[in-house]
Design a protein around this motif. Structure first.
Motif, PDB file in Angstrom:
ATOM      1  N   GLY A   1       0.799  -1.224   0.000  1.00  0.00           N
ATOM      2  CA  GLY A   1       0.000   0.000   0.000  1.00  0.00           C
ATOM      3  C   GLY A   1       0.829   1.270   0.000  1.00  0.00           C
ATOM      4  O   GLY A   1       0.282   2.383   0.049  1.00  0.00           O
ATOM      5  N   HIS A   2       2.132   1.162  -0.045  1.00  0.00           N
ATOM      6  CA  HIS A   2       3.011   2.346  -0.131  1.00  0.00           C
ATOM      7  C   HIS A   2       2.693   3.100  -1.421  1.00  0.00           C
ATOM      8  O   HIS A   2       2.360   2.482  -2.446  1.00  0.00           O
ATOM      9  CB  HIS A   2       4.478   1.887  -0.130  1.00  0.00           C
ATOM     10  N   PRO A   3       2.767   4.431  -1.405  1.00  0.00           N
ATOM     11  CA  PRO A   3       2.450   5.201  -2.625  1.00  0.00           C
ATOM     12  C   PRO A   3       3.260   4.784  -3.849  1.00  0.00           C
ATOM     13  O   PRO A   3       2.796   4.971  -4.980  1.00  0.00           O
ATOM     14  CB  PRO A   3       2.783   6.646  -2.214  1.00  0.00           C
ATOM     15  N   LEU A   4       4.476   4.212  -3.638  1.00  0.00           N
ATOM     16  CA  LEU A   4       5.300   3.830  -4.787  1.00  0.00           C
ATOM     17  C   LEU A   4       5.138   2.366  -5.171  1.00  0.00           C
ATOM     18  O   LEU A   4       5.755   1.911  -6.132  1.00  0.00           O
ATOM     19  CB  LEU A   4       6.785   4.091  -4.474  1.00  0.00           C
ATOM     20  N   SER A   5       4.331   1.613  -4.437  1.00  0.00           N
ATOM     21  CA  SER A   5       4.280   0.165  -4.668  1.00  0.00           C
ATOM     22  C   SER A   5       3.770  -0.188  -6.060  1.00  0.00           C
ATOM     23  O   SER A   5       4.101  -1.236  -6.598  1.00  0.00           O
ATOM     24  CB  SER A   5       3.415  -0.518  -3.601  1.00  0.00           C
ATOM     25  N   GLY A   6       2.986   0.683  -6.663  1.00  0.00           N
ATOM     26  CA  GLY A   6       2.495   0.397  -8.019  1.00  0.00           C
ATOM     27  C   GLY A   6       3.037   1.356  -9.046  1.00  0.00           C
ATOM     28  O   GLY A   6       2.536   1.396 -10.177  1.00  0.00           O
ATOM     29  N   ALA A   7       4.081   2.115  -8.683  1.00  0.00           N
ATOM     30  CA  ALA A   7       4.591   3.146  -9.591  1.00  0.00           C
ATOM     31  C   ALA A   7       5.331   2.524 -10.770  1.00  0.00           C
ATOM     32  O   ALA A   7       6.175   1.658 -10.593  1.00  0.00           O
ATOM     33  CB  ALA A   7       5.526   4.083  -8.834  1.00  0.00           C
ATOM     34  N   GLU A   8       5.007   2.961 -11.982  1.00  0.00           N
ATOM     35  CA  GLU A   8       5.710   2.528 -13.182  1.00  0.00           C
ATOM     36  C   GLU A   8       5.869   3.716 -14.130  1.00  0.00           C
ATOM     37  O   GLU A   8       4.868   4.332 -14.511  1.00  0.00           O
ATOM     38  CB  GLU A   8       4.935   1.411 -13.893  1.00  0.00           C
ATOM     39  N   PRO A   9       7.084   4.085 -14.505  1.00  0.00           N
ATOM     40  CA  PRO A   9       8.340   3.498 -14.025  1.00  0.00           C
ATOM     41  C   PRO A   9       8.674   4.031 -12.627  1.00  0.00           C
ATOM     42  O   PRO A   9       8.247   5.117 -12.250  1.00  0.00           O
ATOM     43  CB  PRO A   9       9.359   3.976 -15.042  1.00  0.00           C
ATOM     44  N   LEU A  10       9.462   3.227 -11.895  1.00  0.00           N
ATOM     45  CA  LEU A  10       9.903   3.626 -10.556  1.00  0.00           C
ATOM     46  C   LEU A  10      11.222   4.371 -10.695  1.00  0.00           C
ATOM     47  O   LEU A  10      12.181   3.837 -11.230  1.00  0.00           O
ATOM     48  CB  LEU A  10      10.087   2.384  -9.678  1.00  0.00           C
ATOM     49  N   THR A  11      11.266   5.618 -10.222  1.00  0.00           N
ATOM     50  CA  THR A  11      12.477   6.426 -10.390  1.00  0.00           C
ATOM     51  C   THR A  11      13.165   6.664  -9.049  1.00  0.00           C
ATOM     52  O   THR A  11      12.536   6.650  -7.983  1.00  0.00           O
ATOM     53  CB  THR A  11      12.137   7.793 -11.010  1.00  0.00           C
ATOM     54  N   LEU A  12      14.464   6.907  -9.127  1.00  0.00           N
ATOM     55  CA  LEU A  12      15.223   7.223  -7.918  1.00  0.00           C
ATOM     56  C   LEU A  12      14.753   8.529  -7.303  1.00  0.00           C
ATOM     57  O   LEU A  12      14.725   8.684  -6.078  1.00  0.00           O
ATOM     58  CB  LEU A  12      16.721   7.307  -8.238  1.00  0.00           C
ATOM     59  N   GLU A  13      14.392   9.498  -8.154  1.00  0.00           N
ATOM     60  CA  GLU A  13      13.908  10.781  -7.646  1.00  0.00           C
ATOM     61  C   GLU A  13      12.672  10.594  -6.773  1.00  0.00           C
ATOM     62  O   GLU A  13      12.550  11.200  -5.705  1.00  0.00           O
ATOM     63  CB  GLU A  13      13.579  11.736  -8.808  1.00  0.00           C
ATOM     64  N   ALA A  14      11.767   9.737  -7.228  1.00  0.00           N
ATOM     65  CA  ALA A  14      10.549   9.486  -6.458  1.00  0.00           C
ATOM     66  C   ALA A  14      10.884   8.770  -5.153  1.00  0.00           C
ATOM     67  O   ALA A  14      10.332   9.095  -4.087  1.00  0.00           O
ATOM     68  CB  ALA A  14       9.575   8.644  -7.282  1.00  0.00           C
ATOM     69  N   MET A  15      11.807   7.813  -5.180  1.00  0.00           N
ATOM     70  CA  MET A  15      12.173   7.066  -3.984  1.00  0.00           C
ATOM     71  C   MET A  15      12.891   7.957  -2.966  1.00  0.00           C
ATOM     72  O   MET A  15      12.711   7.807  -1.752  1.00  0.00           O
ATOM     73  CB  MET A  15      13.058   5.873  -4.368  1.00  0.00           C
ATOM     74  N   ALA A  16      13.698   8.889  -3.464  1.00  0.00           N
ATOM     75  CA  ALA A  16      14.478   9.752  -2.567  1.00  0.00           C
ATOM     76  C   ALA A  16      13.600  10.687  -1.752  1.00  0.00           C
ATOM     77  O   ALA A  16      14.034  11.217  -0.724  1.00  0.00           O
ATOM     78  CB  ALA A  16      15.500  10.562  -3.368  1.00  0.00           C
ATOM     79  N   ALA A  17      12.369  10.898  -2.192  1.00  0.00           N
ATOM     80  CA  ALA A  17      11.475  11.816  -1.477  1.00  0.00           C
ATOM     81  C   ALA A  17      10.920  11.200  -0.194  1.00  0.00           C
ATOM     82  O   ALA A  17      10.337  11.912   0.633  1.00  0.00           O
ATOM     83  CB  ALA A  17      10.325  12.228  -2.402  1.00  0.00           C
ATOM     84  N   TYR A  18      11.104   9.909  -0.011  1.00  0.00           N
ATOM     85  CA  TYR A  18      10.553   9.220   1.166  1.00  0.00           C
ATOM     86  C   TYR A  18      11.656   8.937   2.195  1.00  0.00           C
ATOM     87  O   TYR A  18      12.847   8.907   1.855  1.00  0.00           O
ATOM     88  CB  TYR A  18       9.888   7.911   0.732  1.00  0.00           C
ATOM     89  N   PRO A  19      11.279   8.714   3.442  1.00  0.00           N
ATOM     90  CA  PRO A  19      12.289   8.328   4.450  1.00  0.00           C
ATOM     91  C   PRO A  19      12.819   6.921   4.170  1.00  0.00           C
ATOM     92  O   PRO A  19      12.122   6.094   3.576  1.00  0.00           O
ATOM     93  CB  PRO A  19      11.522   8.378   5.776  1.00  0.00           C
ATOM     94  N   TRP A  20      14.056   6.674   4.619  1.00  0.00           N
ATOM     95  CA  TRP A  20      14.708   5.384   4.402  1.00  0.00           C
ATOM     96  C   TRP A  20      15.247   4.825   5.709  1.00  0.00           C
ATOM     97  O   TRP A  20      15.547   5.568   6.648  1.00  0.00           O
ATOM     98  CB  TRP A  20      15.877   5.536   3.414  1.00  0.00           C
ATOM     99  N   ALA A  21      15.405   3.511   5.763  1.00  0.00           N
ATOM    100  CA  ALA A  21      16.146   2.827   6.833  1.00  0.00           C
ATOM    101  C   ALA A  21      17.261   2.051   6.144  1.00  0.00           C
ATOM    102  O   ALA A  21      16.988   1.163   5.330  1.00  0.00           O
ATOM    103  CB  ALA A  21      15.247   1.875   7.611  1.00  0.00           C
ATOM    104  N   LEU A  22      18.523   2.416   6.439  1.00  0.00           N
ATOM    105  CA  LEU A  22      19.666   1.829   5.743  1.00  0.00           C
ATOM    106  C   LEU A  22      20.753   1.433   6.726  1.00  0.00           C
ATOM    107  O   LEU A  22      20.807   1.927   7.855  1.00  0.00           O
ATOM    108  CB  LEU A  22      20.249   2.834   4.739  1.00  0.00           C
ATOM    109  N   GLN A  23      21.647   0.552   6.279  1.00  0.00           N
ATOM    110  CA  GLN A  23      22.824   0.246   7.078  1.00  0.00           C
ATOM    111  C   GLN A  23      23.667   1.515   7.249  1.00  0.00           C
ATOM    112  O   GLN A  23      23.612   2.415   6.418  1.00  0.00           O
ATOM    113  CB  GLN A  23      23.659  -0.853   6.410  1.00  0.00           C
ATOM    114  N   PRO A  24      24.428   1.610   8.330  1.00  0.00           N
ATOM    115  CA  PRO A  24      25.191   2.839   8.611  1.00  0.00           C
ATOM    116  C   PRO A  24      26.219   3.149   7.528  1.00  0.00           C
ATOM    117  O   PRO A  24      26.626   2.280   6.751  1.00  0.00           O
ATOM    118  CB  PRO A  24      25.876   2.535   9.948  1.00  0.00           C
ATOM    119  N   GLN A  25      26.672   4.401   7.516  1.00  0.00           N
ATOM    120  CA  GLN A  25      27.725   4.829   6.595  1.00  0.00           C
ATOM    121  C   GLN A  25      28.932   3.916   6.743  1.00  0.00           C
ATOM    122  O   GLN A  25      29.336   3.568   7.834  1.00  0.00           O
ATOM    123  CB  GLN A  25      28.144   6.274   6.913  1.00  0.00           C
TER     124      GLN A  25
END
Length: 318
Positions: free
Chosen positions: A187-211
């Motif tokens: 149900g995430h706003p990008l779950s059905g996005a086509e095409p999926l772009t990095l710009e669109a993904m970058a607008a959301y918060p992320w959880a990533l491994q540390p630097q």
């Protein structure tokens, strides 16, 4: 230039007490506290240290008013003393396990993907024939696993040799790459996005491994390569369960390996984003120490891992 003979430790009359003192001095950086830790007097500790320094012909610790610090020679002695003491501790545990009728003990370190695929299968198969073999598994990033392998805390690891470490002490048997994918909640706003772009993904918060973690470097490099500003809101975590909890409760996106995502991400709750570019990080492998003979239990598990890797390669899965 001075060169030590192969039996230098016999000539220097190196004893277990010296190894314990080096470890205590590195811990406390103070001769009085190190002596107390060993239950001996300060003069006795001072004599132990000076005897070794006299035999070697070099100072191992630099003295100063606040205590003492290991110099380069001392760092070498401390590192190997810790490894030898750890080996002796492991010897006791392994002997106790055999006394109790067990098949011994194996401590393994691994990065995430092999923990949920290869290693789990290898442990299950080995336990069929050795049901009392005690196995402990530590999941972490390579830069924390490799020092623990060097210090004798791990029997072997499924990992990479990080930058900054010499490859000389290790035997590296390549297994394969980790494919990276991006995961969000159903149900995430990008779950059905086509095409999926990095710009669109970058607008959301992320959880990533540390630097500094390899997967984080690969994700950061992806944004850099495409000239896209990386996400402004990032929670650093090495724990995939923390990342999944965040994406479950918000529009956060995380990056993980495809094997982990397929195992942990319930299809009715999470979704792997359909990113068109295939991403992976450098190959991981079975890493052991060149000059350390594996215990019977470790050798058995390593042998099973090699069998599974060979079988998966034949099946085209690696």
């Amino acid at each position: 230039m001075r060169t030590l003979n192969d039996d230098w430790f016999l000539q220097a009359r190196l004893k277990l007490r010296h190894l314990q003192l080096f470890r205590a001095l590195d811990e406390h950086r103070n001769l009085h506290r190190a002596a107390a830790r060993l239950g001996i007097s300060q003069p006795a500790a001072s004599k132990l240290l000076s005897d070794v320094e006299a035999q070697l012909g070099v100072k191992l610790f630099d003295r100063h008013p606040r205590g003492l610090d290991p110099n380069w020679y001392g760092e070498v002695m401390v590192r190997h003393a810790q490894a030898m003491l750890s080996e002796l501790h492991n010897t006791g545990e392994e002997l106790n396990a055999l006394f109790e009728g067990n098949a011994g003990k194996v401590a393994i370190g691994t990065v995430m993907a092999p923990a949920v695929t290869l290693l789990a299968s290898a442990i299950e198969r080995v336990h069929r024939s050795h049901p009392r073999l005690k196995v402990s598994v530590e999941v972490d990033v390579s830069k924390r696993l490799v020092p623990r392998l060097l210090e004798g805390e791990l029997d072997f690891a499924i990992t990479r040799i990080p930058a900054g470490f010499s490859s000389e002490p290790f035997v590296f048997e390549e297994i394969g790459e980790e494919e990276i994918c991006f995961v969000c909640r159903e149900g995430h706003p990008l779950s059905g996005a086509e095409p999926l772009t990095l710009e669109a993904m970058a607008a959301y918060p992320w959880a990533l491994q540390p630097q500094g973690a390899l997967m984080r470097q690969r994700v950061d490099a992806l944004f850099l390569y495409h000239g896209v500003e990386p996400p402004a809101q990032v929670v650093d975590t090495t724990d995939i369960l923390v990342a999944l909890a965040l994406i479950d409760r918000s529009d956060t996106i995380t990056a993980t390996t495809r094997q982990v995502a397929e195992l942990l991400c319930a299809p009715t709750r999470f979704r792997i984003l359909p990113f068109s570019q295939r991403l992976s990080v450098q190959p991981f492998g079975l890493v052991s120490l060149r000059r350390r003979r594996p215990s019977p239990g470790a050798a058995t598990l390593m042998g099973m891992l090699r069998e599974l890797v060979a079988h998966q390669r034949q099946q085209g899965l690696l």
